[in-house]
Design an enzyme around this catalytic site. Sequence first.
Site, PDB file in Angstrom:
ATOM      1  N   HIS A   1     -20.883  55.058   5.099  1.00 35.72           N
ATOM      2  CA  HIS A   1     -21.362  54.905   3.727  1.00 35.72           C
ATOM      3  C   HIS A   1     -20.978  53.522   3.213  1.00 35.72           C
ATOM      4  CE1 HIS A   1     -22.888  56.136  -0.123  1.00 35.72           C
ATOM      5  NE2 HIS A   1     -21.780  55.721  -0.707  1.00 35.72           N
TER       6      HIS A   1
ATOM      7  N   SER B   1     -24.811  52.388  -3.006  1.00 37.86           N
ATOM      8  CA  SER B   1     -24.495  53.779  -3.329  1.00 37.86           C
ATOM      9  C   SER B   1     -25.133  54.174  -4.670  1.00 37.86           C
ATOM     10  CB  SER B   1     -22.980  53.983  -3.324  1.00 37.86           C
ATOM     11  OG  SER B   1     -22.647  55.358  -3.340  1.00 37.86           O
TER      12      SER B   1
ATOM     13  N   ASP C   1     -23.754  58.372   7.843  1.00 43.99           N
ATOM     14  CA  ASP C   1     -23.176  58.346   6.498  1.00 43.99           C
ATOM     15  C   ASP C   1     -22.660  59.741   6.154  1.00 43.99           C
ATOM     16  OD1 ASP C   1     -22.700  58.360   3.724  1.00 43.99           O
ATOM     17  OD2 ASP C   1     -24.367  57.008   3.295  1.00 43.99           O
TER      18      ASP C   1
END
Length: 343
Positions: free
Chosen positions: A307, A153, A280
């Site tokens: 995600h 991320s 995602d």
Amino acid sequence: MKLPRGEDFRPPWPLTSGHLQTMLSSSGVRRRLLPRAARQVQQDAVPVTVDGGEGVRLTGAFTAQQIQASPRGLAVLFHGWEGSIDSTYVLQTGSRLLRDGWDVFRLNFRDHGDSHGLNEALFHSCRLDEVVHALADIARRWPTRPLALAGFSLGGNFALRAALAAPAAGVPLAYALAVCPIIDPAEGLFALERQAPWFYHAYFMRKWRQSLRAKQALFPGHTYFELAELKQDLRGLTAALVRRHTDFASLEAYLEGYSVAGARLRALSIPATILTARDDPIIPVADFERLELPPQVELDIARYGGHCGFIRGRDMTSFTDDYIAARFNAIAACDWPGGRRAT
């Protein structure tokens, strides 16, 4: 050498839901169900403080492998926003690499984990220099090679930017891998506020406000925020802290400061992989499809995964563990097949 690809990840129902994958990825349920082997990297880990340059100190943990006479290489792992070196996905990946004979260093960004009291100035996502300086310190203190980097991320965004900066900084980075990295922060911020379900926004804001309060308690003589600012939404609080704690003239300039969108990664000179999922709900897949990448950068867009999820089944382990390990091992064996686009 055949490497796993995003298309190989085919989870059973209901893990075909991107929302379920995302919610489980950092959940307490997942942490409780993980097998003991997923926490192996915490055993015999040595807490470390590394040099971020100009007096900045960052924390981390080093774990030496015990499988082989000598390690395959040194793996450095970056967590996501408001995560830490003890986030589930970091522990899983680190433990998997450890079992493959890699020494593992897990790095906390400023104000993450239990490091809020080390540096008076507040964390923000454009503090790349201190992360690259810390990588150089890690590379100097643990000279095992190759040096490979993986991030998740926001940590994936940092990993890509660190890979861009590494050659000029003298960091001997051989490979970088980013899982669901933030590409265009302006688009990601908008998507999280307006397009993603409300509970994602609530989750991140709760963790961020807790972090800011912890920082304020440790430095009571410094005003990090006003109470009215703390009550704002993600965009409003970010804008307030940008004005108060950075030299950027606007929120837009700050977001542009850590963007890797468009052609910004074209100058990346080392092999790299970007793995994301089409479902995602946090980072729009269109951001990845618009990237302009050099041949040695692999873009892999899986159908499923959410995600930073990619959870395979009831044991809550992640497909990304084997995915990252396979690519790191290929780099160590000098068997990297070159960049390719897997969409």
